[in-house]
Enzyme design. Structure first.
Site, PDB file in Angstrom:
ATOM      1  N   PHE A  66       0.835  -1.203   0.000  1.00 18.48           N
ATOM      2  CA  PHE A  66       0.000   0.000   0.000  1.00 18.48           C
ATOM      3  C   PHE A  66       0.873   1.258   0.000  1.00 18.48           C
ATOM      4  CE2 PHE A  66      -2.626   3.297   1.968  1.00 18.48           C
ATOM      5  CZ  PHE A  66      -3.769   3.215   1.184  1.00 18.48           C
ATOM      6  N   HIS A  97      -9.531  -7.533   1.872  1.00 20.78           N
ATOM      7  CA  HIS A  97      -8.341  -6.684   2.018  1.00 20.78           C
ATOM      8  C   HIS A  97      -7.480  -6.746   0.754  1.00 20.78           C
ATOM      9  CE1 HIS A  97      -5.114  -4.628   4.196  1.00 20.78           C
ATOM     10  NE2 HIS A  97      -4.276  -5.546   3.735  1.00 20.78           N
TER      11      HIS A  97
END
Length: 158
Positions: A66, A97
């Site tokens: 991320f 996720h």
């Protein structure tokens, strides 16, 4: 083309221009380190093999995939950097996720590339299993890191 139909370490030599004076940043996710280290080494050795000098390859680590987007942006802001290669691995889990991270990273890397008008390369594996990741980080399907480095080189010769 799926990587099980093509070796990630094989590529065409068209559009490969000299890169001796070019400067590269490789931003590496620490998450799934066994995989990302292998991807990094593939990218690094491919750049060296094609003429990049060691002092013109800068490595920066980020905690996870991320964070690759912001790490790439920080490197892209440096006008001396010609291309940024993002290295990561997000393995499918039991929750959504995976979907959120993969989508955010893909969009983020694209946006950084467009914002800074320079190659920001998506060298991120998104496999279903760790075995699939190992197969694509130097295993039977080659190394996505090699492919990411060649993509950076070819984009600089565009």
């Amino acid at each position: 083309m799926a990587s099980n139909e093509k070796n990630l370490s094989e590529y065409s030599s068209t559009n490969i221009k000299p890169i001796g004076e070019r400067k590269f940043a490789i931003v590496v996710s620490e998450w799934n380190e066994e995989i990302t280290e292998a991807l990094y080494h593939g990218a690094y050795s491919t750049l060296i093999q094609h003429g990049a000098s060691k002092q013109n390859i800068i490595r920066k680590n980020v905690p996870g995939s991320f964070e690759l987007t912001l790490g790439a942006q920080w490197m892209a802001q440096d006008n001396s950097i010609d291309a940024v290669i993002c290295i990561g691995c997000v393995i499918q889990g039991e929750t959504k996720h995976f979907d959120f991270i993969c989508d955010a990273v893909a969009h983020g890397i694209t946006n950084v590339s467009l914002k800074y008008n320079k190659p920001i390369i998506f060298g991120v594996l998104t496999p279903n299993t760790k075995k699939q990741a190992l197969d694509r980080s130097g295993g039977k399907y080659g190394n996505k890191g090699d492919e990411a480095a060649i993509t950076a080189i070819k984009m600089l010769g565009f």
